[in-house]
Structures are given as structure tokens and as C-alpha cells.
Write a protein that holds these residues in place. Structure first.
Motif, PDB file in Angstrom:
ATOM      1  N   VAL A  43      28.689 -11.088  10.353  1.00 52.71           N
ATOM      2  CA  VAL A  43      28.711  -9.621  10.405  1.00 52.71           C
ATOM      3  C   VAL A  43      27.337  -9.096  10.782  1.00 52.71           C
ATOM      4  CG1 VAL A  43      28.963  -7.545   8.995  1.00 52.71           C
ATOM      5  CG2 VAL A  43      30.647  -9.380   8.837  1.00 52.71           C
ATOM      6  N   ARG A  44      26.297  -9.689  10.204  1.00 48.74           N
ATOM      7  CA  ARG A  44      24.933  -9.276  10.500  1.00 48.74           C
ATOM      8  C   ARG A  44      24.597  -9.534  11.974  1.00 48.74           C
ATOM      9  NH1 ARG A  44      22.680 -11.725   6.356  1.00 48.74           N
ATOM     10  NH2 ARG A  44      22.016 -13.537   7.526  1.00 48.74           N
ATOM     11  N   ASP A  45      24.999 -10.686  12.505  1.00 54.37           N
ATOM     12  CA  ASP A  45      24.756 -11.003  13.913  1.00 54.37           C
ATOM     13  C   ASP A  45      25.510 -10.045  14.829  1.00 54.37           C
ATOM     14  OD1 ASP A  45      23.060 -13.057  13.269  1.00 54.37           O
ATOM     15  OD2 ASP A  45      24.553 -14.652  13.580  1.00 54.37           O
ATOM     16  N   THR A  46      26.736  -9.728  14.468  1.00 58.41           N
ATOM     17  CA  THR A  46      27.531  -8.801  15.275  1.00 58.41           C
ATOM     18  C   THR A  46      26.896  -7.416  15.300  1.00 58.41           C
ATOM     19  OG1 THR A  46      29.538 -10.022  14.727  1.00 58.41           O
ATOM     20  CG2 THR A  46      29.814  -7.784  15.566  1.00 58.41           C
ATOM     21  N   GLU A  47      26.442  -6.952  14.146  1.00 58.11           N
ATOM     22  CA  GLU A  47      25.780  -5.647  14.083  1.00 58.11           C
ATOM     23  C   GLU A  47      24.480  -5.643  14.873  1.00 58.11           C
ATOM     24  OE1 GLU A  47      26.935  -2.771  12.898  1.00 58.11           O
ATOM     25  OE2 GLU A  47      28.793  -3.879  12.566  1.00 58.11           O
ATOM     26  N   LEU A  48      23.748  -6.763  14.816  1.00 57.41           N
ATOM     27  CA  LEU A  48      22.510  -6.876  15.575  1.00 57.41           C
ATOM     28  C   LEU A  48      22.788  -6.808  17.079  1.00 57.41           C
ATOM     29  CD1 LEU A  48      19.453  -7.388  15.642  1.00 57.41           C
ATOM     30  CD2 LEU A  48      19.957  -9.834  15.604  1.00 57.41           C
ATOM     31  N   GLU A  49      23.819  -7.502  17.533  1.00 56.30           N
ATOM     32  CA  GLU A  49      24.185  -7.468  18.949  1.00 56.30           C
ATOM     33  C   GLU A  49      24.605  -6.064  19.382  1.00 56.30           C
ATOM     34  OE1 GLU A  49      23.954  -9.673  21.504  1.00 56.30           O
ATOM     35  OE2 GLU A  49      22.793 -10.792  20.031  1.00 56.30           O
ATOM     36  N   LYS A  50      25.347  -5.375  18.524  1.00 58.17           N
ATOM     37  CA  LYS A  50      25.747  -3.998  18.838  1.00 58.17           C
ATOM     38  C   LYS A  50      24.523  -3.089  18.948  1.00 58.17           C
ATOM     39  CE  LYS A  50      30.377  -3.954  16.810  1.00 58.17           C
ATOM     40  NZ  LYS A  50      31.220  -3.369  15.754  1.00 58.17           N
ATOM     41  N   ASP A  51      23.583  -3.253  18.033  1.00 58.46           N
ATOM     42  CA  ASP A  51      22.363  -2.443  18.078  1.00 58.46           C
ATOM     43  C   ASP A  51      21.553  -2.737  19.334  1.00 58.46           C
ATOM     44  OD1 ASP A  51      22.980  -1.197  15.718  1.00 58.46           O
ATOM     45  OD2 ASP A  51      21.682  -2.477  14.469  1.00 58.46           O
ATOM     46  N   ARG A  96      23.363  -1.146  22.258  1.00 55.17           N
ATOM     47  CA  ARG A  96      23.253   0.316  22.197  1.00 55.17           C
ATOM     48  C   ARG A  96      21.857   0.775  22.624  1.00 55.17           C
ATOM     49  NH1 ARG A  96      24.367   1.014  16.978  1.00 55.17           N
ATOM     50  NH2 ARG A  96      26.587   0.948  17.443  1.00 55.17           N
TER      51      ARG A  96
END
Length: 144
Positions: free
Chosen positions: A9-17, A20
Motif C-alpha cells: 500500500v505504501r509503495d502504491t501510494e508513493l507511485e501515485k504521488d 501526480r
């Protein structure tokens, strides 16, 4: 939630950030280029040749910046999916034995097995009919 799930989840959020903020940086840079180009065109007071040069340079900068971002992002995503092992794999076609040549059925057109007519080495006099004449003939003139 396990540690692996939390890390995913943390990696996915990092990729989204990253995606963006990278996109925001590209859009802001493109807007800055457009703003400077518009200011330059406005200050030139109608000098057409210079305006064309400014607009051409601005278009080149915007398109190369956007293309570079999209290309780098695509390669990064591909490399990440390969590294994580989630890339689709292509399995080779299973071998079914040796290939057998089949003769054409009745009514099928016959196919030539040799070289096409007129095909050869291209060397004059190398057994090609008319090759010596083709080699010594002048190029055709175009009518005006």
C-alpha cells in the motif's frame, strides 16, 4: 494487515504521488514556456519572422518536455512491473514435432521454387538475360 500488505500500500501510494507531482511539474513547466512565448510575441510588436521562431521554439520545448516525461514514466512502469514479476509473459508455442511440407491440392496454383524472373546477382553478364544491356544503357530522360 500484514507487513507485506502495508508495504504494498505504501509503495502504491508513493507511485501515485510520484506520478501526480511529475505530471504537475510538466504541466507547470509547459505553462511557463507558453507564458514566456506569449510575452515574447507580445513584446515583438508584429515582427513576423521572429514570432514564428519564438512559437516554433516554444512548441518544440513543450512537446519534447511532455514526450520525455511520458517516455520516462512508461519505461519506469515497465521496469517496475518486470522487477516485481507481474509483467505478462509470453510462452513460446509448444513444439509439435517436425514441420512437414505438403503439396498443393488439386486446383491450387503452382508456386515457383526458384528466383523470380529477372532476379539474379545484378552483375552484368552473370547469366542474367539482358543484364549487359541494362548495365550499359543510359538512364531515361524525363520530359519537361
Amino acid at each position: 494487515m500484514s507487513r507485506d500488505e502495508a508495504a504494498a500500500v505504501r509503495d502504491t501510494e508513493l507511485e501515485k504521488d510520484r506520478a501526480r507531482y511529475g505530471l504537475i511539474a510538466v504541466v507547470m513547466s509547459n505553462l511557463a514556456i507558453v507564458g514566456v512565448a506569449a510575452l515574447g510575441v507580445w513584446r515583438l510588436d508584429g515582427d513576423k519572422s521572429v514570432i514564428v521562431g519564438v512559437l516554433t521554439a516554444a512548441f518544440t520545448a513543450v512537446s519534447s518536455m511532455t514526450t520525455a516525461y511520458l517516455g520516462i514514466k512508461a519505461v519506469s512502469n515497465t521496469a517496475r512491473s518486470i522487477a516485481l514479476g507481474s509483467a505478462p509473459r509470453r510462452d513460446p508455442a509448444p513444439a509439435t514435432g517436425t514441420a512437414h511440407a505438403t503439396a498443393p491440392g488439386p486446383g491450387a496454383p503452382a508456386t515457383a521454387t526458384g528466383p523470380a524472373p529477372g532476379a539474379g546477382t545484378g552483375a552484368p553478364g552473370a547469366g542474367n538475360p539482358g543484364s549487359a544491356a541494362e548495365a550499359s544503357a543510359p538512364p531515361a530522360q524525363r520530359a519537361p
